[in-house]
Write a protein that holds these residues in place. Structure first.
Motif, PDB file in Angstrom:
ATOM      1  N   TYR A   1       0.636   3.842  -3.005  1.00  0.00           N
ATOM      2  CA  TYR A   1      -0.219   4.887  -2.461  1.00  0.00           C
ATOM      3  C   TYR A   1      -0.541   5.956  -3.507  1.00  0.00           C
TER       4      TYR A   1
ATOM      5  N   TYR B   1      -8.127   0.979   1.925  1.00  0.00           N
ATOM      6  CA  TYR B   1      -7.013   0.245   2.510  1.00  0.00           C
ATOM      7  C   TYR B   1      -7.505  -0.785   3.514  1.00  0.00           C
TER       8      TYR B   1
ATOM      9  N   VAL C   1       0.833  -1.200   0.000  1.00  0.00           N
ATOM     10  CA  VAL C   1       0.000   0.000   0.000  1.00  0.00           C
ATOM     11  C   VAL C   1       0.868   1.251   0.000  1.00  0.00           C
TER      12      VAL C   1
END
Length: 192
Positions: A27, A57, A23
């Motif tokens: 991002y 997320y 992540v």
């Protein structure tokens, strides 16, 4: 920079640090998807792009952790991960629109926001977003690949070449699928 595919594989095997790293590395791509999604929905949600990424997320992290011990990894590569992220963001926006419509139809709790500009916006597009979602669901029942192409291209912002590689078809097939899906959705939305 670590290979995303290796990190996705490790996250699929239960490595929480790898999931966090995926992540973190993606991002900027997730922010781009969220901004695109927010532009398409107008200002119909109370989330901004960052809020949408963070909400996504939580769901993506849960998906990465559920694959532990599974024979098949959750996301074989970056494109599959971003395609799924686009679907998650779409679902979050639809859920928020449905919740707002339910509240308008006699929900017992008043919605309070600190951003007064959001409260002043007219909720005129909620019905349109739900009609598009329902038409897309109807398309998925008829031809799941067409619906996947729409989700990846429209909601995920993937290029035809990326979609073709992800689905294992040619670019020309993706182009034909996109044309068919647009025609179907156009006709479905006119009849609503």
């Amino acid at each position: 920079m670590p290979d995303i595919t290796v990190l996705l594989r490790a996250a699929g095997q239960g490595d929480a640090a790898a999931a966090d790293q995926v992540v973190a590395l993606l991002y900027a791509d997730l922010q781009k998807l969220a901004r695109s999604r927010m532009r398409q929905s107008g200002h119909l949600t109370l989330l901004d792009a960052t809020g949408l990424v963070h909400e996504s997320y939580l769901r993506l992290y849960a998906r990465l952790q559920k694959t532990e011990g599974a024979e098949q990894q959750a996301f074989p590569d970056r494109k599959h991960f971003l395609a799924y992220a686009a679907r998650v963001m779409h679902t979050i926006v639809i859920d928020m629109v449905r919740a707002r419509q339910a509240a308008r139809r006699g929900g017992e709790f008043a919605h309070v926001t600190l951003n007064t500009a959001v409260a002043e916006l007219a909720p005129q597009g909620d019905d349109e977003i739900l009609r598009v979602h329902e038409a897309l669901a109807e398309l998925a029942d008829l031809d799941p690949r067409l619906a996947q192409v729409v989700e990846m291209r429209y909601f995920g912002g993937l290029l035809e070449a990326e979609i073709a590689e992800t689905l294992g078809v040619t670019e020309r097939t993706v182009q034909r699928d996109w044309q068919k899906a647009r025609l179907f959705l156009s006709m479905a939305l006119k009849t609503c």
